[in-house]
Design an enzyme around this catalytic site. Structure first.
Site, mmCIF file in Angstrom:
data_model
loop_
_atom_site.group_PDB
_atom_site.id
_atom_site.type_symbol
_atom_site.label_atom_id
_atom_site.label_comp_id
_atom_site.label_asym_id
_atom_site.label_seq_id
_atom_site.Cartn_x
_atom_site.Cartn_y
_atom_site.Cartn_z
ATOM 1 C CB CYS A 85 -0.911 -0.002 1.232
ATOM 2 S SG CYS A 85 -2.168 1.307 1.211
ATOM 3 C CB CYS A 89 -4.272 3.451 7.583
ATOM 4 S SG CYS A 89 -4.792 4.287 6.068
ATOM 5 C CB CYS A 92 -3.500 -0.908 8.129
ATOM 6 S SG CYS A 92 -3.587 -2.106 6.767
#
Length: 363
Positions: A85, A89, A92
Site C-alpha cells: 500500500c 494507516c 490497518c
C-alpha cells in the site's frame, strides 16, 4: 366341503413358493427403502436453495470447525490479493507483511473455483489494489469475473489515490461497486491517521471519484473506520452530499500480528475506541439513511477473507490464522478452517442488492 380341498392345497403350494421370496425381500427390502429415502432427500435438497436451509437454523460446516454435514457456500468473498500500500494507516489490519501477488492466470483459476463453489460476489482489496501494475492487474480480474464468470457483483475497496479516469474508461462497465476509504473530512485528521500522500488532498480526490462513478455507471460507496482521531466528528452533511449507496462504518479493530503485538507492522492501540464511543458516533449519524454500522463483534467472524496466497483467514482468536490455499486443496476443504460465521454474515446485512443492474440508481 370337497371344493375347499383344492383351494387349501393351492394355498399351501403358494406358501411354499413364497417362502424363498420372503427371505430375499427381508434382505433386499430395507436396502430398497434406504435407496428410495436417499433419492427423495437428494431431490428435496436440490429443490430447496442451500441458503434457505441455512437461514432456517442449519449450521454450516465452518461454524463447527469441520463438524457439520454441509459445506459453507462462499457467497461473498473478499480477496486481498496484495498487501502492499502507498498509505500508512495506523490501524490497518492487513499490513504489508509480504510483497507476493499471484500470477494472473493462477488468480483466475482460483476465482473460477470459487464461482463453481457458489460465489456470487467478489470484493477486491489490499493493501491498495490499484498499486499492482497501475491497476491493470485488477482491471483484468474485474473483467474476468464479470464477463467470463458472470458474477452478479464485482466490487473494489481502494483508498482512491491511484485511480485514473482511463481505468474507468477501460474497465468501468465490468465493475458494480467502488468503495473508497475515507475516515475524515478534515484533511489534517486524514494525515494523522496515515491517509496522507504529499500534496494530494484525500477529500478533494473523493469528490472527483464520485463524479467518475456517476459518469461511468459504477455504484459509489464509502468506508470509514471510527477511531480515536475521528470519533467526535460530525460527517452528516458531507455524506449526505456525496450520497453513496452505502456508508460502511467500522469500529477500529485489533488483530494480533497485523496491527498489534511483537510481530505487527502497526500499533493500533492508540486508535481504539470503546463500544460506548462507537455507539455515540452511530447515534450522531442515525439519520443518515445509507449508514451500515459494523462493530468489532459483527466484523470479526462475518467475512470470508482470502489472502494473497488464496488462503482463508480465520480471525476467531483475534489474529489471522490461514487455511491451506484453495489452489492446493480446493474451496470446500479450505473453507472448513475459515472460522466464518454465516449467521452473523446475514445478521450484519452482508447480503444486499449488490449488482448495479438491480440498484436502479439515477446515473
Amino acid at each position: 366341503m370337497w371344493m375347499l380341498v383344492p383351494i387349501a392345497f393351492a394355498l399351501k403350494l403358494l406358501n411354499v413358493f413364497l417362502q424363498p421370496l420372503g427371505s430375499v425381500w427381508s434382505s433386499l427390502g430395507p436396502l430398497f427403502l434406504q435407496l428410495r429415502a436417499a433419492s427423495w432427500l437428494a431431490g428435496g435438497e436440490r429443490s430447496q436453495p442451500l441458503q434457505n436451509r441455512r437461514e432456517a437454523g442449519e449450521p454450516s460446516r465452518a461454524e463447527g470447525e469441520g463438524g457439520g454435514d454441509l459445506p459453507t457456500t462462499p457467497t461473498s468473498v473478499n480477496y486481498h490479493f496484495t498487501r502492499q500500500c502507498n498509505y500508512k494507516c495506523g490501524f490497518c489490519f492487513h499490513t504489508a507483511k509480504t510483497s507476493f501477488v499471484l500470477p494472473l492466470e493462477e488468480a483466475k483459476r482460483g476465482l473460477l473455483m470459487l464461482k463453481e463453489a457458489g460465489m456470487e460476489k467478489i470484493n477486491f482489496s489490499g493493501g491498495e489494489p490499484f498499486l499492482q501494475d497501475r491497476g491493470e492487474y485488477l482491471g483484468r480480474l474485474v473483467k474476468f469475473c464479470k464477463q467470463e464468470l458472470q458474477l452478479p457483483s464485482v466490487s473494489i475497496v481502494s483508498n482512491g489515490s491511484l485511480i485514473r479516469e482511463r481505468w474507468f474508461q477501460k474497465y468501468g462497465e465490468y465493475l458494480d461497486i467502488l468503495a473508497i476509504s475515507c475516515d475524515s473530512f478534515d484533511e489534517q485528521v486524514n494525515v494523522l491517521i496515515g491517509r496522507g500522500q504529499g500534496k494530494k488532498n484525500h477529500v478533494e480526490n473523493l469528490q472527483k471519484l464520485r463524479t467518475w462513478c456517476k459518469e461511468y455507471r459504477v455504484a459509489f460507496k464509502i468506508n470509514s473506520v471510527i477511531n480515536r482521531f475521528n470519533v467526535d466528528e460530525d460527517m452528516k452533511e458531507q455524506i449526505t452530499a456525496l450520497n453513496p449507496v452505502r456508508w460502511k462504518v467500522f469500529q477500529c479493530l485489533i488483530i494480533e500480528g497485523e496491527n498489534s503485538g511483537e510481530d505487527a507492522l502497526r500499533e493500533a492501540e492508540r486508535f481504539v475506541v470503546s463500544d460506548e464511543e462507537f455507539e455515540a458516533f452511530l447515534d450522531r449519524h442515525k439519520d443518515v439513511s445509507c449508514l451500515v454500522p459494523e462493530s468489532n463483534q459483527k466484523m470479526r467472524d462475518s467475512y470470508l477473507i482470502l489472502d494473497e496466497y488464496m488462503r482463508f483467514l480465520n480471525c476467531r482468536n483475534g489474529r489471522k490464522d490461514p487455511s491451506k490455499s484453495i489452489l492446493d486443496v480446493g474451496v470446500e476443504e479450505a473453507i472448513k478452517f475459515s472460522g466464518f460465521d454465516e449467521k452473523m454474515f446475514l445478521k450484519r446485512g452482508g447480503k444486499y442488492v449488490w449488482s448495479k443492474a438491480d440498484l436502479k440508481l439515477d446515473w
